[in-house]
Design a protein around this motif. Structure first.
Motif, PDB file in Angstrom:
ATOM      1  N   GLY A 113      48.475  65.881  82.404  1.00  0.00           N
ATOM      2  CA  GLY A 113      47.762  66.849  83.233  1.00  0.00           C
ATOM      3  C   GLY A 113      47.010  67.938  82.505  1.00  0.00           C
ATOM      4  O   GLY A 113      46.535  68.879  83.142  1.00  0.00           O
ATOM      5  N   ALA A 114      46.871  67.845  81.192  1.00  0.00           N
ATOM      6  CA  ALA A 114      46.192  68.911  80.456  1.00  0.00           C
ATOM      7  C   ALA A 114      44.704  68.938  80.802  1.00  0.00           C
ATOM      8  O   ALA A 114      44.057  67.894  80.875  1.00  0.00           O
ATOM      9  CB  ALA A 114      46.374  68.718  78.951  1.00  0.00           C
ATOM     10  N   SER A 115      44.183  70.132  81.015  1.00  0.00           N
ATOM     11  CA  SER A 115      42.749  70.293  81.267  1.00  0.00           C
ATOM     12  C   SER A 115      41.977  69.964  79.989  1.00  0.00           C
ATOM     13  O   SER A 115      42.553  69.874  78.893  1.00  0.00           O
ATOM     14  CB  SER A 115      42.441  71.735  81.683  1.00  0.00           C
ATOM     15  N   ARG A 116      40.687  69.802  80.126  1.00  0.00           N
ATOM     16  CA  ARG A 116      39.845  69.523  78.955  1.00  0.00           C
ATOM     17  C   ARG A 116      39.987  70.635  77.917  1.00  0.00           C
ATOM     18  O   ARG A 116      40.084  70.371  76.716  1.00  0.00           O
ATOM     19  CB  ARG A 116      38.391  69.394  79.401  1.00  0.00           C
ATOM     20  N   HIS A 117      40.037  71.875  78.372  1.00  0.00           N
ATOM     21  CA  HIS A 117      40.162  73.031  77.479  1.00  0.00           C
ATOM     22  C   HIS A 117      41.504  72.997  76.730  1.00  0.00           C
ATOM     23  O   HIS A 117      41.555  73.197  75.516  1.00  0.00           O
ATOM     24  CB  HIS A 117      40.025  74.314  78.307  1.00  0.00           C
ATOM     25  N   VAL A 118      42.578  72.743  77.442  1.00  0.00           N
ATOM     26  CA  VAL A 118      43.909  72.690  76.820  1.00  0.00           C
ATOM     27  C   VAL A 118      43.998  71.487  75.884  1.00  0.00           C
ATOM     28  O   VAL A 118      44.511  71.600  74.767  1.00  0.00           O
ATOM     29  CB  VAL A 118      45.023  72.662  77.897  1.00  0.00           C
ATOM     30  N   TRP A 119      43.479  70.343  76.319  1.00  0.00           N
ATOM     31  CA  TRP A 119      43.535  69.150  75.471  1.00  0.00           C
ATOM     32  C   TRP A 119      42.746  69.366  74.178  1.00  0.00           C
ATOM     33  O   TRP A 119      43.151  68.921  73.104  1.00  0.00           O
ATOM     34  CB  TRP A 119      43.033  67.918  76.220  1.00  0.00           C
ATOM     35  N   ASP A 163      51.276  81.162  74.828  1.00  0.00           N
ATOM     36  CA  ASP A 163      50.762  81.859  73.648  1.00  0.00           C
ATOM     37  C   ASP A 163      51.922  82.447  72.867  1.00  0.00           C
ATOM     38  O   ASP A 163      53.081  82.078  73.091  1.00  0.00           O
ATOM     39  CB  ASP A 163      49.761  82.933  74.073  1.00  0.00           C
ATOM     40  N   ALA A 164      51.632  83.342  71.941  1.00  0.00           N
ATOM     41  CA  ALA A 164      52.675  83.935  71.105  1.00  0.00           C
ATOM     42  C   ALA A 164      53.737  84.647  71.939  1.00  0.00           C
ATOM     43  O   ALA A 164      54.917  84.655  71.583  1.00  0.00           O
ATOM     44  CB  ALA A 164      52.054  84.903  70.099  1.00  0.00           C
ATOM     45  N   VAL A 165      53.329  85.216  73.058  1.00  0.00           N
ATOM     46  CA  VAL A 165      54.263  85.949  73.913  1.00  0.00           C
ATOM     47  C   VAL A 165      55.259  85.004  74.589  1.00  0.00           C
ATOM     48  O   VAL A 165      56.439  85.297  74.696  1.00  0.00           O
ATOM     49  CB  VAL A 165      53.492  86.769  74.973  1.00  0.00           C
ATOM     50  N   SER A 166      54.790  83.857  75.032  1.00  0.00           N
ATOM     51  CA  SER A 166      55.638  82.944  75.800  1.00  0.00           C
ATOM     52  C   SER A 166      56.198  81.774  74.990  1.00  0.00           C
ATOM     53  O   SER A 166      57.042  81.034  75.483  1.00  0.00           O
ATOM     54  CB  SER A 166      54.855  82.397  76.993  1.00  0.00           C
ATOM     55  N   ALA A 167      55.747  81.590  73.751  1.00  0.00           N
ATOM     56  CA  ALA A 167      56.124  80.414  72.958  1.00  0.00           C
ATOM     57  C   ALA A 167      57.638  80.270  72.789  1.00  0.00           C
ATOM     58  O   ALA A 167      58.174  79.167  72.912  1.00  0.00           O
ATOM     59  CB  ALA A 167      55.451  80.450  71.591  1.00  0.00           C
ATOM     60  N   GLU A 168      58.327  81.360  72.522  1.00  0.00           N
ATOM     61  CA  GLU A 168      59.779  81.282  72.316  1.00  0.00           C
ATOM     62  C   GLU A 168      60.483  80.792  73.580  1.00  0.00           C
ATOM     63  O   GLU A 168      61.369  79.933  73.517  1.00  0.00           O
ATOM     64  CB  GLU A 168      60.327  82.652  71.900  1.00  0.00           C
ATOM     65  N   GLU A 169      60.072  81.298  74.725  1.00  0.00           N
ATOM     66  CA  GLU A 169      60.692  80.882  75.985  1.00  0.00           C
ATOM     67  C   GLU A 169      60.366  79.420  76.299  1.00  0.00           C
ATOM     68  O   GLU A 169      61.221  78.670  76.785  1.00  0.00           O
ATOM     69  CB  GLU A 169      60.233  81.789  77.132  1.00  0.00           C
ATOM     70  N   VAL A 170      59.147  78.986  76.008  1.00  0.00           N
ATOM     71  CA  VAL A 170      58.786  77.577  76.191  1.00  0.00           C
ATOM     72  C   VAL A 170      59.659  76.703  75.295  1.00  0.00           C
ATOM     73  O   VAL A 170      60.159  75.666  75.728  1.00  0.00           O
ATOM     74  CB  VAL A 170      57.285  77.345  75.900  1.00  0.00           C
ATOM     75  N   GLY A 171      59.852  77.126  74.061  1.00  0.00           N
ATOM     76  CA  GLY A 171      60.717  76.378  73.149  1.00  0.00           C
ATOM     77  C   GLY A 171      62.134  76.246  73.674  1.00  0.00           C
ATOM     78  O   GLY A 171      62.734  75.169  73.607  1.00  0.00           O
ATOM     79  N   SER A 223      49.254  70.679  83.718  1.00  0.00           N
ATOM     80  CA  SER A 223      48.148  70.735  84.683  1.00  0.00           C
ATOM     81  C   SER A 223      47.870  72.145  85.191  1.00  0.00           C
ATOM     82  O   SER A 223      46.753  72.427  85.636  1.00  0.00           O
ATOM     83  CB  SER A 223      48.407  69.791  85.858  1.00  0.00           C
ATOM     84  N   GLU A 224      48.843  73.029  85.124  1.00  0.00           N
ATOM     85  CA  GLU A 224      48.639  74.392  85.596  1.00  0.00           C
ATOM     86  C   GLU A 224      48.651  75.414  84.466  1.00  0.00           C
ATOM     87  O   GLU A 224      48.791  76.608  84.693  1.00  0.00           O
ATOM     88  CB  GLU A 224      49.669  74.727  86.668  1.00  0.00           C
ATOM     89  N   VAL A 225      48.481  74.921  83.232  1.00  0.00           N
ATOM     90  CA  VAL A 225      48.354  75.813  82.078  1.00  0.00           C
ATOM     91  C   VAL A 225      46.892  76.195  81.950  1.00  0.00           C
ATOM     92  O   VAL A 225      46.016  75.336  81.877  1.00  0.00           O
ATOM     93  CB  VAL A 225      48.872  75.130  80.791  1.00  0.00           C
ATOM     94  N   GLU A 226      46.646  77.482  81.950  1.00  0.00           N
ATOM     95  CA  GLU A 226      45.276  77.983  81.888  1.00  0.00           C
ATOM     96  C   GLU A 226      44.783  78.125  80.455  1.00  0.00           C
ATOM     97  O   GLU A 226      43.600  77.949  80.171  1.00  0.00           O
ATOM     98  CB  GLU A 226      45.194  79.323  82.613  1.00  0.00           C
ATOM     99  N   HIS A 227      45.681  78.457  79.535  1.00  0.00           N
ATOM    100  CA  HIS A 227      45.317  78.679  78.127  1.00  0.00           C
ATOM    101  C   HIS A 227      46.521  78.332  77.263  1.00  0.00           C
ATOM    102  O   HIS A 227      47.655  78.633  77.620  1.00  0.00           O
ATOM    103  CB  HIS A 227      44.920  80.142  77.910  1.00  0.00           C
ATOM    104  N   ILE A 228      46.254  77.713  76.120  1.00  0.00           N
ATOM    105  CA  ILE A 228      47.309  77.477  75.138  1.00  0.00           C
ATOM    106  C   ILE A 228      46.755  77.856  73.769  1.00  0.00           C
ATOM    107  O   ILE A 228      45.668  77.418  73.389  1.00  0.00           O
ATOM    108  CB  ILE A 228      47.835  76.024  75.181  1.00  0.00           C
ATOM    109  N   SER A 229      47.476  78.709  73.069  1.00  0.00           N
ATOM    110  CA  SER A 229      47.055  79.144  71.737  1.00  0.00           C
ATOM    111  C   SER A 229      47.757  78.283  70.686  1.00  0.00           C
ATOM    112  O   SER A 229      48.655  77.492  70.997  1.00  0.00           O
ATOM    113  CB  SER A 229      47.424  80.614  71.520  1.00  0.00           C
ATOM    114  N   THR A 230      47.351  78.463  69.445  1.00  0.00           N
ATOM    115  CA  THR A 230      48.007  77.746  68.351  1.00  0.00           C
ATOM    116  C   THR A 230      49.496  78.076  68.325  1.00  0.00           C
ATOM    117  O   THR A 230      50.325  77.182  68.154  1.00  0.00           O
ATOM    118  CB  THR A 230      47.343  78.124  67.009  1.00  0.00           C
ATOM    119  N   ASP A 231      49.838  79.352  68.530  1.00  0.00           N
ATOM    120  CA  ASP A 231      51.252  79.740  68.587  1.00  0.00           C
ATOM    121  C   ASP A 231      51.969  79.041  69.741  1.00  0.00           C
ATOM    122  O   ASP A 231      53.140  78.703  69.634  1.00  0.00           O
ATOM    123  CB  ASP A 231      51.399  81.252  68.764  1.00  0.00           C
TER     124      ASP A 231
END
Length: 124
Positions: A98-104, A40-48, A67-75
């Motif tokens: 490995g994206a869940s249906r929700h993440v996909w 999300d917005a909090v972790s996006a910079e570190e993921v980048g 596969s172990e991502v529980e939530h992904i926001s637009t950010d």
């Protein structure tokens, strides 16, 4: 304790609720990045930063394992788009696995799945 073949590097870091790591096998022909938790917005910079680091070595292929991502926001999707653009410029084949249906569904809402398909030659 796990034993890894020569040339295998595992790196793990924690940024807030996000845990991620990547493996290097041999001369960086194929790299896998596994993300955990919320992106999300909090972790996006570190993921980048992590994805930039993974692409820096110029792997032929980069798998981003969600596969172990529980939530992904637009950010949180922004660094994936950025990494895909950089991968294209470097000639790296990037896959999301490995994206869940929700993440996909979140990736689909912003068109990331279409951008990824276009990169793979499946889109128009």
């Amino acid at each position: 304790m796990q034993h890894h073949p020569p040339g295998h590097i595992t790196q793990k870091r924690r940024a807030s609720s996000l845990l991620f790591g990547f493996r290097r096998s041999g001369p960086v022909a194929h790299l896998a990045v596994r993300l955990h938790g919320d992106i999300d917005a909090v972790s996006a910079e570190e993921v980048g930063r992590l994805l930039d680091e993974a692409l820096r070595g110029g792997p032929a292929a980069l798998d981003v394992d969600l596969s172990e991502v529980e939530h992904i926001s637009t950010d949180g999707i922004v660094p994936l788009f950025s990494a895909l653009k950089k991968a294209r410029l470097r000639g790296t084949h990037m896959m999301v696995v490995g994206a869940s249906r929700h993440v996909w569904a979140a990736l689909h809402r912003v068109g990331f799945d279409r951008a990824l398909a276009h990169q793979q030659g499946d889109g128009s």
